[in-house]
Structures are given as C-alpha cells and as structure tokens.
Enzyme design. Sequence first.
Site, PDB file in Angstrom:
ATOM      1  N   PHE A 834       1.281  -1.232  -0.219  1.00  0.00           N
ATOM      2  CA  PHE A 834       0.183  -0.234   0.148  1.00  0.00           C
ATOM      3  C   PHE A 834       0.549   1.635  -0.165  1.00  0.00           C
ATOM      4  O   PHE A 834       1.982   1.194   0.541  1.00  0.00           O
ATOM      5  CB  PHE A 834      -0.931  -0.413   0.862  1.00  0.00           C
ATOM      6  CG  PHE A 834      -1.534   1.125   1.416  1.00  0.00           C
ATOM      7  CD1 PHE A 834      -2.658   1.696   0.866  1.00  0.00           C
ATOM      8  CD2 PHE A 834      -1.053   2.114   2.414  1.00  0.00           C
ATOM      9  CE1 PHE A 834      -2.861   2.779   0.411  1.00  0.00           C
ATOM     10  CE2 PHE A 834      -1.838   3.369   3.396  1.00  0.00           C
ATOM     11  CZ  PHE A 834      -2.753   3.666   2.530  1.00  0.00           C
ATOM     12  N   HIS A 835       0.615   2.266  -0.976  1.00  0.00           N
ATOM     13  CA  HIS A 835       1.088   3.582  -1.152  1.00  0.00           C
ATOM     14  C   HIS A 835       0.016   4.955   0.002  1.00  0.00           C
ATOM     15  O   HIS A 835      -1.304   4.582  -1.376  1.00  0.00           O
ATOM     16  CB  HIS A 835       1.859   3.761  -2.064  1.00  0.00           C
ATOM     17  CG  HIS A 835       2.571   4.921  -2.502  1.00  0.00           C
ATOM     18  ND1 HIS A 835       1.545   6.172  -2.197  1.00  0.00           N
ATOM     19  CD2 HIS A 835       3.685   5.349  -2.386  1.00  0.00           C
ATOM     20  CE1 HIS A 835       2.950   7.495  -1.953  1.00  0.00           C
ATOM     21  NE2 HIS A 835       4.113   6.880  -2.393  1.00  0.00           N
ATOM     22  N   SER A 836       0.382   5.290   0.742  1.00  0.00           N
ATOM     23  CA  SER A 836      -0.810   6.480   0.888  1.00  0.00           C
ATOM     24  C   SER A 836      -0.349   7.713   0.312  1.00  0.00           C
ATOM     25  O   SER A 836       0.639   7.393  -0.341  1.00  0.00           O
ATOM     26  CB  SER A 836      -0.540   6.897   2.534  1.00  0.00           C
ATOM     27  OG  SER A 836      -1.023   7.496   3.181  1.00  0.00           O
TER      28      SER A 836
END
Length: 981
Positions: A834-836
């Site tokens: 995941f990449h915020s």
Amino acid sequence: MPWPHQHIIPAQLHLQQLTYYPNISSPKKAQNPPIMAAATTKPLIRFSAVVVAWAHTVCALSAFLAALVIGCVLHYEKIVKNEHFGYPDEWFPSVSATIGDRYPERSIFQIIIALTAGPRFLLLFLSYLRLYRPTGVTSIVSLVTGFIRTVTCGGWVYITSSDDHDAHDIFMISYIVLTIPWTVTVTLLTSDKKLRSKRKYTALVFFGMLVPLVYLFIQHKVHRVAGAYSYYAYVEWSLIFLDIGFDAWTIVDFKDLVIELLGTETGIEFNTVTEKPLEKPQLLKPAFKRNAANQLSYTAIIVNTINSFVFWSVLTALFVCVWFFPLWDMGISGFELVVASVFSPVFLVIPQFRHILGQYPQVSRLVSVWAGIGSYMVAEPSTRLLVISLGAFAGSISLANELWYLPRDLIPGYSATFMVGLLLSTIAKFAFWTNNPVWPILNRDTGGANFGGLLVGTLAALATSIPESHPEKHSRPSQSLVLSSLGFAGLLFSLLAMLTDSSTIILWVWSGYPVTGPIPVPHGVLTMLAMAVGTFIGLLKPRLVAGWKFFSFGAVGAIVLYEFHGWTGYAGGWCYALWLSAISPVIFGNSARFNPGLVFGLGFFWFILIVLAHVWIVAYAFVPMGWLLRERTDIVLGTSVVMIACGFRSAEKYVIPEIEAKSEPKEEAKAALFATFIWKIFNVLTVLVALSCMIAAHRFPFHKPQPYHPEEKLMTCGIWTIHFGLDNDMWASEHRMRDLIKDLELDVVGLLESDTQRILMGNRDLTQRIGEELGMYVDFGPGPNKHTWGCALLSKFPIVNSTHHLLPSPVGELAPAIHATLNVYGEYVDIVVFHSGQEEDVEDRRLQSLGVRDIMGSTDRPTVLLSYLVTEPLQGNYNTYVSEESGMHDIDPSDDDRWCEYILYKKLKRTGYARISRGTITDTELQVGKFQIGSSIDETYSQTEVDEDKVAEGLRFPAIFHGEGVREHHFHVFNRPKYFE
C-alpha cells in the site's frame, strides 16, 4: 561566401592563359586585377605544397613513434602495466600510457607534436583551397571542423588523463566526433575518383576499428581478461596510424600544387599555383544521393529503419530524462521546457534552411545520433538533458524535412520503414527488459549498449539520402493544413504512448491473479506481431487503410481496450495497435503536401499539448489546473483518436494509389518496382517477428521460483519506495535494485512508486528484469490506466489470488493497494502492499487508513502489510492501521524514527527486523522483516529482543551488511538488525 584578405589570392589557376577565380561561375580571360599587379615579379620562395603534407605526416608519426620507442626502452614494464595486470600478462602499452605517463617520452612527444601545428594549420588552409566548391557549405564545414578538431587534439595531447581525466576524455571524444564530418567532407570534396576511393576506405577502416576497440576494452575493464588491454593497444595504435594516414593522402592531392611567396611594392603576397590544367569545378552533388529506385532497396530500408530507431530512441529518452527533475522537485521544475525542442520543424519555414538540410540530410541525422544517443557520455544530469534535447531537435527536423523532400510515390515506403524502426526499438526494449539499450539513462554498468547504437546510428546517418526531387512543384491540396497537423500529432502521440513498449497494452488490461489475460512475456510478441501486420497492410492495401471503415475498426479497438480487461480488452488493444501501425502512409502522405515548417511545426505543437495532457491525468496533484484532467484517460485517448480523424478528413480526397499495372510501360515498371519493395518489407518484418519470438523463448521463466530458506520455513519481506527506477544521478537503477534484493535474500518485496508505463517514464516495467533474474512471481499492481504512481509485488511464493484497490482520494493523488494471497510452504498468507497519499491531504490519508484497515481486517489469515503510511509512530492514523479492527501489530513499536515506510503483521512469528541504507539508488531506505511460517505464535507479540549470536544461522540477516556494508548498503538507524523471541 566570405573570402580571405584581399592580398591573399584564393586560387590562381593558370589554364591556357586563363585565370579562374572560384567565386566566378566560368573562366574568363585574365583581367590583371589590382591584386595581380605583381604577378610578373620573381617569387621570393617557390616550393611544392607536397612539402607541407610530408612535414605534417613526418612530424605526427615521429611524435608518436618517438614516444613509443623511448617509453619501451626506459619504462617498458611500467607503461604496459594497467589497473589489473602487468608484464608478462600485458606486453604492449596503450597510447595514453605511452605519451602521457612518464618523463621524458611525454615531453618529447609534446615537443614534436607542437612542431606539427604549423604544417597542420597550413595543410587545413591548402586543403580548403584545393577542395573548395563555389556552391554549398561543405568546404566551410570541412575547414571549420578541421580547425576545431585540431584544437581538441591539442586538448587531449597536453591535458593527459593523469592531469584531468574528465577534460582529457571530453577533448578525446570531441576529437573522435569531429573526425566524422572532417573525413566525410574531405572525401566528398575530392574530385579525383581514385584518391576519393583511397580516402573513403581509409576512413571506413578507421571507424570499423572502433568495434574491436570497444570489445577489447570491455574484455579488459569488465571481464578482466589478461592480455586484452595489449590487444586493445594494438587497435588503439592502429587508429593513430589510420588517422595520420588519412591526412597523408594530401601528399597525392598536393602533387601539382605549388606555393609562391611574391614580393610587391606594398609587401608580400601569398599565391598558390597549379602546374597542370584542371577541369572546371563541377557543382558538388549532395552526399550519397541516390535515385528513387535505390530508395526501394534493402540498403535504403535498413538505413531508414535505423534512422527511425534512433528517432524513437531519442524521443522516448527525452521524456524519461525530463521526468527526473520534477520527480525530485515534487512539481514543475522548469526543465520541462526542453520538450519544446521537438518543435524544431518550425524552422523549416526558412527556405534556405530547408534547402541545406534537404541537400545534406546526413548533418541533422548525425546531430541526432551524437547528441541523442551519445549524451550518455555526459555524467551531470542537467547537462545530459540539454544534450539530449539537441538530439530531439535534430531528429524531429530530419523527419519533417525528409518527408517534404521525398517524391510523393516514395512516402508510403518511407512511412513503412518509419514503423519498422519503431518495431525495432520495441523489440530492443523487449530484449532489454523494457529499457531501450541506447537510452542515456543506461551505461556500461547498467546494461546499456550505447556505443554500439552510436556506431550503427552514425553509419546509417552518413548513408542517409533523399532522391532528386523538386518539392516546390508538389501540388497543394485544398484540405486544411491545421487538420493535417492534428492528424500527424495524434498518430505520433498514440504510437509513443501505446507502442513504444510491447507490455504497455498488456498492463492496461492486467487485473491480477489468477491470470485471465496476456502477460508481458511471452505475449508481448503478439503486440509486436500486430505492429508488423499493420505495417504490411498499410503498404499492401492503401485504399482499405485510407477508408473510414478501417478508421472505425481502430476507434472501436481503442474503446474496447479502455472498457475491458483480460483477453477481451487485449483483443481491442491488438486491433488498435494494428490500426495505428497501418495508417502512417495516410497521415504522412497527406502532411507532406504542405510547407513542412507549418504543418510539422504546428503538428509538434499539438503533440506537446497532448503529451502534457497525458501527464496531467496522473500528476494532477502537482501541476496547475490539474483537476481539469484528473483521471481522465478516456478524454486523452479519445482526443488522440479524434485528432487522427482530423488527419483522415484532410486526406479524404487523397487516397494512396494501389500498385496496379498501368498501360504505360513506365508506370508498369514503377508498379513492379514497388511490389518488389513490399515483399522486401515483408521479409524484414518476418525476420523481426521471428527475432521477437526467440527473445520471448529466451526470457520465458521455465523454472519454478524457490524461497531462500525453506528448511526454516522462513519468509523474508521487504518494502521499498524505488522512485521510478532512476537513481540520484539519473541512471536506471534496476541492476542495483536487483542486487540488493538478492543480497538481502528477500522472498517477498513490495515496490512503491513503480508504475513507469507512461510517456514521461519511458513506458518501462521495472519488475520484469528483477522478477526474471531473481526468479519471482510478479504482480504489477493497478495498471497505467488507473492513474496511480504504482505499487508492485514480487514473491518467491506462488500468488494464489490478488485484488487491486484504489483507496479513497477525494483531493490528492490516488492511493493504490494490492491485496494478495500467497501459498507459503503450504499455508495461505496475505500480503498487502500500500502507498498512502501525500502529507498535505489530511482527509485523504484518514479515509485511506480506514480503507486499508478494512482490507486487513477482512481476512483471518496470517497477514503482512508492506506500506508507505505518512504518519508518526503511535500517533494519528497509525492507530487506525494498528488496531483491533485490523488485527495488525507493528513489527517494532519502539522504532520512533519512521514516517513513511512501515511493516505490520498478524498471526505470524516475527523473528527479525532491519533497516538498510539506500545508497544512491533512491531517496528511501529498504525495510525488511523476517517471519516464520507454521511456528507457534506468541499471542502477546512479545517485544523481547535477543542477541544475534543466539539466533539460528538460517534466521539471520546477511552479515555483509554489517559495518560499512556492500555497495553503500548497510544496517543503519540501529546500525544492526533486531531479533525477537
């Protein structure tokens, strides 16, 4: 044409009582002008110009030979020694070691070579007088390049590599580059056929010797083969003698040229006299001119294909290198302005400029090759970018002017070779794991083949020709020039965006595991097959291709590609690729009817605008007015199709004639000739498709991936933000990434900022090389039509299922995630990558944290989160990720020096945690966690640490990262790894 001072007679040629002045179109009876008033005066000095040629040859040879002899006598073992080997493994000294390393040979060489300067400059001047032609600029080019080349020679002679390595190399490279126009122009200006032939073959041997030179240097430098440098030295010395030998042909050229020094009442005059009649100089015909029939030969196909390959290589490289600067600035940097270099065809509105490039197409092609491909020799990123932009400037203007000057019936063939060149560049990227081997982001250390591309591109540029044509007499259609320019821009953009890499369309329709559609290897071959079939159809069925039914076929293909995934979406993409490859004769043929400065200048302007729109759809958070095109791939794709429709509308009354037998014998001959050309193209396309199949077979992973420590049932996971595969110095970083991942023995790794399947990133796939060479399954993550910066998952364990998510992002950049289930030693384990979103968009990050929490909480299986969270430890959104709802725990809650990267887990036995310094690969470290599968789980998730010497060998991190580490990678922050009970 500027002339020397009035007291210097450019060339007084006595032809049976006639005096010929080169700036007058025909011989006239001697008028005894004022400057000839002293012609009857007895010469003070009179000698043959051959003396100058001999003086130059003897001095130059003596300088090198004296240094060689003295060096071998006094310092033999020292000058044959190199960085790897000495005598007897090496036995012959290189040129640089001979002339620059030791006293006295260095001084003797420099003294004698200084004596060469006088004869050298005089030789240049006499060659200019001897070879001067009253039309064209070749004589001036020869004189100027010869002068600058001589100055650069002084640079590498008097600044040795031990004095200043960079300056020495710059002067040396400049000297070699300038050797090309010097040898070419001198050879072309030589009127005597035998002498011209001798000069030509001397030059060809010189440049041919560069191939073994590079090969032997690689054997020495990379493979460290004993004796390779001595063989390299043989070739290097051969180049010296060939270089001197080329200029030594002036001994033959000057044999009838006499120099006189005359005394006059006003002073001394310099005069050159020829002692035998010469034919009146003829107008110089452009170099390598060929007739129309020769343009349909295999040689012309190869030359035009290579030129097209260079064009596409330089154009794609320009955008890759532009991207480096806003990437680091997190916004517009100012360097984006260099993309305007492709607007260069606008200068073709100047008739004289257009005419010069039409007469000498080799010039702009050479600039494109040496500035575009040769820019890899420039280390500093901003300077390299500026050099590349010069190559793009020259490449764009070459394409436009050649289309303008070509006879209309040859444009379909030229368009076909343009597409074959694109196919060749796509195959090259297929062979080099989606990197073009001649890109200036590659070098010898990162898998590039730059010098080979430079050499082949140079040969093709020199052989470039345009048949005799009179474009001013071309008819001018009534259709709109603006519509034609839009069509050209739409086609060029579409080819650049979709077909410069064989995996782009495939990744548009990729949706994860289980696989329901094509994969880059081997199915990239199908995309290249579509390009080949389309190119062939465009030649074979021009009436079909120019029709609106065929246009509809391509437009429907684009719609299906956009709307569907898997094989259905790819079927639409395949038709779309075939259509784009077929229509270039229609678009190019129509555009070539207008003034090239207007139609192609305007066309490249539209092209720049739609490329910017293509960037805006994903970079909307970092550019002005980004919301206008946020996530609107549909608008950009649809606009490109409409632009092509404008080109079709403009060409509606102009249909490329099918090759049919005519009643006139001349037309029948032309039809037969073009029919033969079509099958030549077919043969070339067949070879290229076969080559792509061989590459696919070579790259296909036949072996099942294996984890590093199956005996301990260990799973080592990592998370790394890789900054789009460009390191801090603008070099491709896949090699170094691969090596670090391998050295850390990662079984599972999440890569962030990994979607490079866009024009601005070069349409690359960073996961292919790493996945294949390390034996890992790959999930690219949300595709390039999902408008994210990308996340990817690579795993030694089979990926049973994967789902791609786009987390809520009402304001800022989209946040991608992969939720995958792996079969780890027979047990299912979930991995979330995941990449915020960015720091400024607080609400975005809050909503995204809730979304990821729900994904992790939705599974009861053992789970690991590999992530970029943008939060302080133990604060704010951290408590959403690490919560009862998610069930996740922090790999090390005591690590309070984090902001971006985090590793969370549940229902697994965590055994180790480490932070590895990034070196210069990116701006973010690599974090690694170790987990055991099937072991008893401490439900309290104890934070008790244990010493490394109490940990089993198979559970430890590699020892090479202790201390200073390896290749700038070492344990940092704690300066050690952590191990847990």
